[in-house]
Design an enzyme around this catalytic site. Structure first.
Site, PDB file in Angstrom:
ATOM      1  CG  ASP A  75      -2.252  -0.933   1.174  1.00 42.64           C
ATOM      2  OD1 ASP A  75      -2.150  -1.406   0.009  1.00 42.64           O
ATOM      3  OD2 ASP A  75      -2.561  -0.619   2.082  1.00 42.64           O
ATOM      4  CG  HIS A 220       2.259   0.448   4.226  1.00 42.19           C
ATOM      5  ND1 HIS A 220       1.926  -0.663   5.527  1.00 42.19           N
ATOM      6  CD2 HIS A 220       1.292   1.053   4.022  1.00 42.19           C
ATOM      7  CE1 HIS A 220      -0.035  -0.211   5.341  1.00 42.19           C
ATOM      8  NE2 HIS A 220       0.487   0.208   5.082  1.00 42.19           N
TER       9      HIS A 220
END
Length: 258
Positions: A75, A220
């Site tokens: 993400d 991430h």
């Protein structure tokens, strides 16, 4: 499982019964307050945990997966660290999905193209990823999703069907927006917390304790410590005979419109 619609029906039914009961007997007003409080708590919990499918139906894993296959998703990129992630994935012959923020793709179009050219999936993660995204109107959420899709299509030549809401939070406005955009919602069932935790060992241990066939891992690609965890994790998965596959293969879905 309870969802937003069922909860409203139950709440309205109980409130109606409470009002009718007040006609015949004296009822303490605290019961009404308790009813509203319970609904509020259920709404907050249902909104914050995407795997509960409270507002929208999200793919958070594949519980029917019999092989030792899992999917890794990233993400909040793209960023310079995304290039390091891509190198590691190539080294270990693993495929992943990158849920990218629109305004960051505008800054790093070459990285988006590289993600796609190397066989990974690009998904929609809103344009702004604003901390106030959950308070946006349906119209504004639709605009953000469409704007991000347009950037992906312009830069990468693909029209993604996958969307992951910022922070994994959902609500009625997001549900109504997705009814218009028709995106497939992707969640996770293995949360690394690498956006909060900084200790690589703690992140790594948290992930490896939760690895199961059919799982979807959230990482991430915006921090160096996440890259270092990924390197250790890929070696661990190889040792445990796991295969990192694409979301398309794991969930039997199509990431892009044909």
């Amino acid at each position: 499982m309870l969802n937003y619609k069922k909860t409203n029906i139950i709440f309205i039914t109980l409130f109606t019964l409470l009002v009718l009961l007040c006609v015949f007997v004296k009822v303490n007003w605290w019961w009404g307050l308790a009813l509203f409080a319970a609904r509020f708590v259920i709404f907050i919990v249902g909104s914050c945990f995407i795997n509960l499918n409270f507002h929208v139906n999200a793919f958070c894993n594949n519980p029917l997966e019999s092989q030792k296959n899992i999917a890794i998703t990233f993400d909040d990129g793209p960023s310079e660290n995304t290039l390091l992630v891509l190198d590691l994935l190539k080294k270990h012959n693993a495929k992943a999905a990158f849920f990218c923020i629109g305004k960051r793709m505008e800054k790093h179009p070459d990285i988006v193209r590289k993600i796609i050219l190397e066989g990974h999936i690009v998904g929609n993660h809103s344009y702004s990823h604003s901390q106030f995204f959950d308070f946006y109107s349906k119209k504004r959420i639709v605009a953000e999703i469409k704007k991000t899709n347009a950037i992906i299509e312009k830069v990468g030549g693909v029209k993604t069907q996958l969307f992951r809401p910022p922070y994994g939070v959902t609500n009625p406005s997001i549900r109504k927006a997705l009814e218009i955009t028709k995106h497939i919602v992707i969640g996770w069932n293995i949360r690394s917390l690498d956006g909060i935790l900084k200790n690589e060992k703690n992140i790594y241990n948290r992930i490896t304790k939760r690895i199961t066939p059919g799982g979807i891992l959230l990482l991430h690609d915006t921090s160096l410590h996440s890259v270092k965890v990924l390197e250790r994790l890929l070696l661990y998965l190889e040792k445990k005979k796991y295969t990192v596959v694409s979301l398309e293969q794991l969930l039997k879905i199509k990431a892009y419109e044909v």
